[in-house]
Design an enzyme around this catalytic site. Structure first.
Site, PDB file in Angstrom:
ATOM      1  N   TYR A 119       0.661  -1.369   0.083  1.00 27.24           N
ATOM      2  CA  TYR A 119      -0.012   0.033  -0.039  1.00 27.24           C
ATOM      3  C   TYR A 119       0.732   1.383   0.087  1.00 27.24           C
ATOM      4  O   TYR A 119       1.595   1.345   0.858  1.00 27.24           O
ATOM      5  CB  TYR A 119      -0.880   0.050   1.124  1.00 27.24           C
ATOM      6  CG  TYR A 119      -1.781   1.312   1.080  1.00 27.24           C
ATOM      7  CD1 TYR A 119      -2.900   1.077   0.302  1.00 27.24           C
ATOM      8  CD2 TYR A 119      -1.428   2.456   1.688  1.00 27.24           C
ATOM      9  CE1 TYR A 119      -3.724   2.404   0.187  1.00 27.24           C
ATOM     10  CE2 TYR A 119      -2.321   3.603   1.480  1.00 27.24           C
ATOM     11  CZ  TYR A 119      -3.630   3.385   0.668  1.00 27.24           C
ATOM     12  OH  TYR A 119      -4.290   4.465   0.584  1.00 27.24           O
ATOM     13  N   GLN A 136     -10.573   0.540   0.948  1.00 22.32           N
ATOM     14  CA  GLN A 136     -11.108  -0.277  -0.093  1.00 22.32           C
ATOM     15  C   GLN A 136      -9.981  -1.111  -0.967  1.00 22.32           C
ATOM     16  O   GLN A 136     -10.157  -2.096  -1.340  1.00 22.32           O
ATOM     17  CB  GLN A 136     -11.834   0.666  -1.131  1.00 22.32           C
ATOM     18  CG  GLN A 136     -11.189   1.622  -1.868  1.00 22.32           C
ATOM     19  CD  GLN A 136     -11.237   2.978  -1.346  1.00 22.32           C
ATOM     20  OE1 GLN A 136     -11.488   3.083  -0.236  1.00 22.32           O
ATOM     21  NE2 GLN A 136     -11.335   4.029  -2.098  1.00 22.32           N
ATOM     22  N   HIS A 193       0.313 -40.432  19.578  1.00 18.30           N
ATOM     23  CA  HIS A 193       1.618 -39.710  19.350  1.00 18.30           C
ATOM     24  C   HIS A 193       2.690 -40.797  19.768  1.00 18.30           C
ATOM     25  O   HIS A 193       3.667 -41.043  19.018  1.00 18.30           O
ATOM     26  CB  HIS A 193       1.665 -38.471  20.171  1.00 18.30           C
ATOM     27  CG  HIS A 193       1.262 -37.061  19.593  1.00 18.30           C
ATOM     28  ND1 HIS A 193      -0.321 -37.251  19.493  1.00 18.30           N
ATOM     29  CD2 HIS A 193       1.805 -36.232  19.142  1.00 18.30           C
ATOM     30  CE1 HIS A 193      -0.566 -35.939  19.146  1.00 18.30           C
ATOM     31  NE2 HIS A 193       0.674 -35.291  18.881  1.00 18.30           N
ATOM     32  N   SER A 196       2.756   9.313  10.786  1.00 15.96           N
ATOM     33  CA  SER A 196       4.149   9.574  11.116  1.00 15.96           C
ATOM     34  C   SER A 196       4.239  10.170  12.553  1.00 15.96           C
ATOM     35  O   SER A 196       3.511  11.061  13.043  1.00 15.96           O
ATOM     36  CB  SER A 196       4.878  10.119   9.949  1.00 15.96           C
ATOM     37  OG  SER A 196       6.299   9.970  10.175  1.00 15.96           O
ATOM     38  N   GLU A 247       1.201 -36.535  28.512  1.00 13.79           N
ATOM     39  CA  GLU A 247       0.282 -35.603  28.195  1.00 13.79           C
ATOM     40  C   GLU A 247      -0.956 -36.361  27.688  1.00 13.79           C
ATOM     41  O   GLU A 247      -2.025 -35.676  27.403  1.00 13.79           O
ATOM     42  CB  GLU A 247       0.771 -34.883  26.960  1.00 13.79           C
ATOM     43  CG  GLU A 247       1.921 -33.909  27.212  1.00 13.79           C
ATOM     44  CD  GLU A 247       2.131 -32.846  26.342  1.00 13.79           C
ATOM     45  OE1 GLU A 247       2.884 -31.813  26.291  1.00 13.79           O
ATOM     46  OE2 GLU A 247       1.936 -33.269  24.996  1.00 13.79           O
ATOM     47  N   GLN A 298       8.734  15.809   9.933  1.00 12.23           N
ATOM     48  CA  GLN A 298       7.745  14.948  10.112  1.00 12.23           C
ATOM     49  C   GLN A 298       6.240  15.515  10.393  1.00 12.23           C
ATOM     50  O   GLN A 298       5.330  14.850   9.933  1.00 12.23           O
ATOM     51  CB  GLN A 298       8.172  14.103  11.538  1.00 12.23           C
ATOM     52  CG  GLN A 298       9.170  13.254  11.147  1.00 12.23           C
ATOM     53  CD  GLN A 298       8.998  12.140  10.018  1.00 12.23           C
ATOM     54  OE1 GLN A 298       7.945  11.211  10.616  1.00 12.23           O
ATOM     55  NE2 GLN A 298       9.527  12.081   9.121  1.00 12.23           N
ATOM     56  N   GLU A 355       8.535   5.937  16.600  1.00 12.17           N
ATOM     57  CA  GLU A 355       8.718   5.258  15.294  1.00 12.17           C
ATOM     58  C   GLU A 355      10.174   5.751  14.691  1.00 12.17           C
ATOM     59  O   GLU A 355      10.920   4.844  14.365  1.00 12.17           O
ATOM     60  CB  GLU A 355       7.608   5.785  14.217  1.00 12.17           C
ATOM     61  CG  GLU A 355       7.860   5.421  12.920  1.00 12.17           C
ATOM     62  CD  GLU A 355       7.173   6.052  11.984  1.00 12.17           C
ATOM     63  OE1 GLU A 355       6.874   5.556  10.705  1.00 12.17           O
ATOM     64  OE2 GLU A 355       6.592   7.227  12.136  1.00 12.17           O
ATOM     65  N   HIS A 356      10.373   6.913  14.843  1.00  8.97           N
ATOM     66  CA  HIS A 356      11.709   7.631  14.566  1.00  8.97           C
ATOM     67  C   HIS A 356      11.881   8.311  15.584  1.00  8.97           C
ATOM     68  O   HIS A 356      11.373   8.970  16.522  1.00  8.97           O
ATOM     69  CB  HIS A 356      11.525   8.608  13.495  1.00  8.97           C
ATOM     70  CG  HIS A 356      10.937   7.996  12.185  1.00  8.97           C
ATOM     71  ND1 HIS A 356       9.538   8.639  11.753  1.00  8.97           N
ATOM     72  CD2 HIS A 356      11.341   7.538  11.193  1.00  8.97           C
ATOM     73  CE1 HIS A 356       9.375   8.060  10.650  1.00  8.97           C
ATOM     74  NE2 HIS A 356      10.302   7.402  10.221  1.00  8.97           N
ATOM     75  N   ASP A 372      14.402   8.015   5.502  1.00 15.34           N
ATOM     76  CA  ASP A 372      13.165   7.913   4.581  1.00 15.34           C
ATOM     77  C   ASP A 372      13.498   7.852   3.316  1.00 15.34           C
ATOM     78  O   ASP A 372      12.520   7.343   2.286  1.00 15.34           O
ATOM     79  CB  ASP A 372      12.580   9.563   4.952  1.00 15.34           C
ATOM     80  CG  ASP A 372      11.476   9.557   5.955  1.00 15.34           C
ATOM     81  OD1 ASP A 372      11.168   8.585   6.294  1.00 15.34           O
ATOM     82  OD2 ASP A 372      10.833  10.707   6.176  1.00 15.34           O
ATOM     83  N   ASN A 376      -2.686   6.279   6.568  1.00 12.92           N
ATOM     84  CA  ASN A 376      -3.312   7.137   7.667  1.00 12.92           C
ATOM     85  C   ASN A 376      -4.088   6.126   8.633  1.00 12.92           C
ATOM     86  O   ASN A 376      -4.182   5.232   8.587  1.00 12.92           O
ATOM     87  CB  ASN A 376      -4.568   8.180   7.326  1.00 12.92           C
ATOM     88  CG  ASN A 376      -5.757   7.498   6.346  1.00 12.92           C
ATOM     89  OD1 ASN A 376      -6.001   6.353   6.529  1.00 12.92           O
ATOM     90  ND2 ASN A 376      -6.097   8.281   5.347  1.00 12.92           N
ATOM     91  N   HIS A 391       4.114  15.690   7.047  1.00 11.90           N
ATOM     92  CA  HIS A 391       3.572  14.406   6.538  1.00 11.90           C
ATOM     93  C   HIS A 391       1.879  14.455   6.662  1.00 11.90           C
ATOM     94  O   HIS A 391       1.503  14.108   5.741  1.00 11.90           O
ATOM     95  CB  HIS A 391       4.057  13.392   7.547  1.00 11.90           C
ATOM     96  CG  HIS A 391       5.014  12.469   7.045  1.00 11.90           C
ATOM     97  ND1 HIS A 391       4.921  11.787   5.641  1.00 11.90           N
ATOM     98  CD2 HIS A 391       6.314  12.302   7.347  1.00 11.90           C
ATOM     99  CE1 HIS A 391       6.198  11.409   5.355  1.00 11.90           C
ATOM    100  NE2 HIS A 391       6.937  11.481   6.507  1.00 11.90           N
TER     101      HIS A 391
END
Length: 430
Positions: free
Chosen positions: A124, A186, A415, A233, A410, A255, A322-323, A356, A209, A258
């Site tokens: 994406y 979608q 087994h 971000s 067990e 940042q 994140e950063h 980036d 987003n 963004h």
């Protein structure tokens, strides 16, 4: 920006809260779109593209002619820049390859592990307020290195029903196999279920987003894996008086531009430095073409003063950025104690923008505190580790009784019997 001095630890969670909606806030809407796409395929995709992107698409597939036309529209200088970034990203991600692991755990018991590619992946690529063609490099390059057979890319069209030329050029350069002019929830739903046009994939990658982030999480309910919850971000800078206030302000704004729901934070042990950065932000923001977006983000951001570096590092790990930019005199103190961060940028001459675009590291990273348990995208994100084993007659003799005893304890007698039959056959019993 909001200035906060010596916040109490009990208040950290509220101070560090992200300015995003939760899954619960928008899950109902996302679920409805998913069900519509599941039941009506391309018709639903086209209807939501018209609703959210303002363009009626008859065919969302990108043609070879469109790719060739786009390549002619990308300036030569930008092509060379993209190619250099691609080389660096390839170099760093190629170095992440791991060899086959093979070991004899006991005599005659041979076990090994190999990495195999995920065959079908979906990428994406955000394209709303900014066409993030750099994200294609970050996702398609390691996908190709890993050997993924089918690489599907979705990105929202503009009002003319087209994708930015740089997106098409980069996707073609990086070996993307299918490109679709579809964005938002979608697009994630289309790659989750597959439609008449969009292939179903096994794993979905890419930032977006808060709606795209929730859509990816909803996709996991339908058996589709995702890279991580990568939403709006965010950046945290830790700086003291050894840092350059102008540089730090530029990083915060890089940042902030963004999106309005991005968040930037400065943590410092110097009140003087905080004031200098605040003044720099006020001056630099006036020069930005995306000033309006940056201003909304800055309104959600914080300048936090703490008295000592011990408190600073604890607060940073609690946030899990994140950063994370680190511009301090005592680098090793912070680096040795960094546990929660997506990607770390060290020193006055290491802007977050480098990661980036072109240094080689990946910019698809966990946000919203998920750096506490997720890694950023890397070569292994596009592979699976499969284990193999082969046991000889001597090997099953050596571990057979152990398996029998454990299986019986067990209560799993089938087994046990699978081993018992083999052991008896080796001594001529039936």
């Amino acid at each position: 920006m909001n200035k906060i001095y010596n916040p109490l630890k009990k208040d950290w969670s509220s101070i560090l809260k992200r300015p995003t909606q939760t899954v619960a806030d928008i899950e109902e809407m996302v679920d409805a779109i998913f069900l519509e796409v599941k039941n009506n395929g391309d018709n639903a995709i086209n209807a939501y593209t018209e609703k959210f992107d303002g363009v009626l698409m008859k065919n969302s597939s990108v043609t070879q002619e469109e790719i060739e036309e786009a390549a002619n529209q990308v300036p030569k200088e930008l092509k060379l820049a993209i190619q250099q970034a691609k080389r660096n990203i390839e170099k760093f991600h190629s170095a992440q390859r791991t060899a086959k692991v093979s070991v004899e755990t006991s005599e005659g018991v041979h076990c090994w592990q190999e990495k195999r590619p995920i065959q079908k992946v979906g990428l994406y690529i955000p394209g709303g307020t900014a066409p993030l063609f750099s994200t294609i490099l970050m996702l398609a390059v390691p996908a190709n290195l890993a050997g993924c057979k089918e690489i599907v890319l979705c990105s929202p069209p503009n009002k003319e029903g087209k994708l930015h030329p740089a997106i098409l050029y980069t996707a073609n350069l990086c070996g993307v196999t299918n490109i679709f002019k579809v964005g938002g929830v979608q697009a994630i739903a289309g790659m989750t279920f597959g439609t008449e046009t969009i292939p179903q994939v096994y794993k979905i990658f890419g930032p977006g987003n808060q709606f795209v982030t929730v859509a990816k999480q909803i996709a996991t309910k339908y058996g589709i894996a995702i890279d991580m919850p990568a939403g709006p971000s965010e950046l945290l800078v830790m700086a003291d008086d050894s840092a350059n206030a102008s540089f730090v302000a530029s990083d915060l704004l890089s940042q902030a531009e963004h999106g309005a729901d991005s968040q930037v934070i400065l943590v410092s042990t110097s009140k003087k430095f905080i004031n200098e950065v605040e003044r720099e932000v006020e001056e630099q923001i006036k020069l930005l073409p995306r000033q309006e977006i940056a201003e909304k983000s800055i309104a959600n951001s914080k300048l936090i003063y703490v008295a000592d570096k011990e408190t600073a590092v604890a607060l940073i790990n609690e946030y899990g950025p994140e950063h994370y930019i680190l511009c301090v005199e005592d680098e090793s103190f912070f680096l040795d104690r960094t546990y929660n961060a997506g990607s770390v940028f060290i020193g006055n001459y290491t802007p977050e923008s480098a990661g980036d675009y072109a240094s080689g590291t990946n910019h698809t990273l966990p946000t919203n505190g998920f750096a506490k348990q997720y890694s950023g995208v890397n070569l292994d994100s596009f592979t699976k580790a499969i284990t193999f084993q082969k046991i000889s007659q001597e090997g099953i003799k050596g571990i057979g009784e152990t398996i029998e005893l454990m299986a019986e304890a067990e209560g799993l007698f089938a087994h046990k019997n699978a081993v018992t039959l083999r052991l008896k056959s080796l001594v001529g019993e039936r």
